[in-house]
Design a protein around this motif. Structure first.
Motif, mmCIF file in Angstrom:
data_model
loop_
_atom_site.group_PDB
_atom_site.id
_atom_site.type_symbol
_atom_site.label_atom_id
_atom_site.label_comp_id
_atom_site.label_asym_id
_atom_site.label_seq_id
_atom_site.Cartn_x
_atom_site.Cartn_y
_atom_site.Cartn_z
ATOM 1 N N SER A 65 0.837 -1.200 0.000
ATOM 2 C CA SER A 65 0.000 0.000 0.000
ATOM 3 C C SER A 65 0.872 1.250 0.000
ATOM 4 C CB SER A 65 -0.918 0.020 1.225
ATOM 5 O OG SER A 65 -1.718 -1.119 1.261
ATOM 6 N N LEU A 83 0.587 2.100 8.689
ATOM 7 C CA LEU A 83 0.771 2.912 7.488
ATOM 8 C C LEU A 83 0.735 4.376 7.936
ATOM 9 C CD1 LEU A 83 0.974 2.642 4.370
ATOM 10 C CD2 LEU A 83 -1.508 2.853 4.286
ATOM 11 N N PHE A 137 -7.271 -3.867 -0.707
ATOM 12 C CA PHE A 137 -6.118 -2.995 -0.911
ATOM 13 C C PHE A 137 -6.597 -1.558 -1.223
ATOM 14 C CE2 PHE A 137 -3.211 -1.488 -4.289
ATOM 15 C CZ PHE A 137 -2.103 -1.285 -3.501
ATOM 16 N N ILE A 140 -7.901 -0.004 1.988
ATOM 17 C CA ILE A 140 -6.866 0.506 2.900
ATOM 18 C C ILE A 140 -6.370 1.870 2.423
ATOM 19 C CG2 ILE A 140 -4.467 0.107 3.630
ATOM 20 C CD1 ILE A 140 -5.173 -2.862 3.847
ATOM 21 N N ILE A 141 -6.153 1.991 1.129
ATOM 22 C CA ILE A 141 -5.664 3.273 0.600
ATOM 23 C C ILE A 141 -6.728 4.364 0.775
ATOM 24 C CG2 ILE A 141 -4.958 4.456 -1.521
ATOM 25 C CD1 ILE A 141 -3.574 1.874 -2.355
#
Lengths: 195, 234
Positions: A65, A83, A137, A140-141
């Motif tokens: 990510s 992150l 994915f 998450i971004i």
């Protein structure tokens, strides 16, 4: 006058003639096996000795990510399962339940329990799992950016919106897989003996 | 578009409809229904706690202004028998006679009880988005809502037990700790999202048939169903 059967119809009839259990029995088997596989899957996720593998997977997800965000001009750094945006200090931790494993278990349980050939199951598992992890994915971004914009919206999207969307998505993936298998045989076979 | 193509698009159509209904239902839930639902959940969990503790009047559940939940429950015997508790009570009782402890209060974040009710908008969205003529929607809607309310109540009970265990350190490690953590994980991360799908498939036979049996699309099904009726009239 006898009608020429379609290939799908022939396949289904061959299966029935070969002594396969009737559709109703196979569905009962699905309804029994699905909770069993589901429970087994969640037990596997909860077993302590599997935690390192799951955490390793989550760490990889966070790394990728961060790389993708940087590729598109964003600012992100991965620290284990965290992150972070180094420029404003925003950080989010990707926990075990947030890595898509739960919904993957749900899909796997449904596909494995469904009466189909192993080849079809394999195709469904591969395509379905890939879809789930690609969407996760993106999730998450999206949450990474949303969290920097508004913390309350982040919480709402994280806990209520995305999780619900994922369940609907998993249901749709499974339904699509079943439809793809049933599509050639459906007009003659599927409507004859509904569940 | 051919028959297989049209059938393959049914799941996608369902997903788009479900997403739209989900947005609507989440807005309705968050803006209108959440407070009444939490009040109902608080009341029913208090009654459940009283039943579980043998009709004890010390059990109370309150929601604070910060939306945090406080559970007042009878002190478990395991906690009373702990060395640490005895020492604490002994020190407090020095010179003033024995102290009898009846209850303990634990506070938990309000986020989890809210989470336990999110299964409702998801369930409603699934039922509303299901293809076909939804004539008999009310019964599965009401039954499913009731079942999910029971799930929410059970999840609250698990949450309360987990909080008490954590505060009293009686389920911090070993098998009790693993079981409590697992139950909390399932109650907070799995049941609120998975239960609506399972309940919808259990209660709505039409939807179950569409998804599991690969039945014909509802439009075709309704047309096929209408034909025999016309023949009977003649």
């Amino acid at each position: 006058m006898a009608r020429k059967p379609s290939p799908g119809h022939t396949r289904a009839v061959q299966a029935e003639e070969a002594g396969a259990p009737p559709r109703q029995n196979r569905m009962v088997r699905f309804l029994v096996l699905f909770p069993v596989f589901l429970a087994a899957g969640f037990c596997a996720l909860l077993i302590p000795f599997l935690h390192p593998a799951i955490t390793g997977f989550t760490r990889g997800l966070v790394e990728i990510s961060a790389i993708v965000i940087r590729l598109f001009g964003g600012n992100a750094a991965a620290h284990q399962v965290v992150l972070q945006n180094p420029s404003n200090g925003f950080a989010m931790e990707v926990l075990d339940g947030c890595n898509g494993d739960d919904v993957a278990v749900l899909l796997w349980a449904a596909i494995l329990a469904y009466p189909a050939s192993w080849f079809e199951k394999g195709k469904g598992l591969l395509a379905g799992t890939a879809t789930i992890y690609v969407i996760n994915f993106l999730r998450i971004i999206s949450l990474f950016y949303l969290g920097q914009y508004n913390h309350q919206w982040f919480e709402f999207a994280h806990l209520y919106v995305w999780e619900s969307v994922f369940v609907l998505l998993t249901l749709t993936i499974f339904w699509t897989w079943v439809r793809r298998m049933a599509a050639p045989a459906a007009p003659g076979i599927a409507t004859r003996r509904p569940l | 578009m051919g028959e297989p193509d049209r059938k393959l698009s049914d799941p996608l159509r369902f997903l788009l409809r479900a997403l739209a209904f989900l947005a609507l239902m989440l807005a309705l839930w968050w803006l209108v229904l959440l407070n009444p639902l939490l009040a109902g959940l608080r009341l029913s969990s208090e009654l459940t706690l009283r039943l579980l503790s043998g009709g004890s009047s010390v059990s109370h559940v309150t929601i604070g202004p910060d939306r945090n939940w406080t559970f007042q429950v009878p002190v478990p015997a395991a906690v009373l028998n702990q060395e640490r508790t005895r020492q604490m009570l002994g020190a407090a009782a020095a010179g003033s006679g024995p102290i009898k402890v009846r209850s303990m209060k634990v506070e938990g974040t309000g986020g989890y009880p809210i989470l336990f009710t999110v299964s409702l908008p998801l369930y409603w969205a699934i039922l509303l988005a299901a293809p076909g003529r939804r004539r008999r929607l009310l019964l599965p809607m009401l039954c499913g809502t009731a079942v999910l309310a029971v799930f929410a109540l059970l999840s609250i009970a698990v949450y309360a037990i987990g909080l008490v265990g954590r505060y009293s350190q009686s389920t911090a490690q070993g098998l009790p700790g693993f079981l409590t953590d697992s139950a909390m994980y399932l109650a907070t991360g799995v049941v609120p999202y998975l239960a609506p799908v399972l309940v919808a498939l259990s209660l709505d036979g039409e939807l179950r048939g569409l998804i599991l049996a690969g039945q014909a699309a509802p439009a075709a099904a309704s047309t096929a169903a209408a034909a025999p009726r016309r023949r009977r009239k003649r």
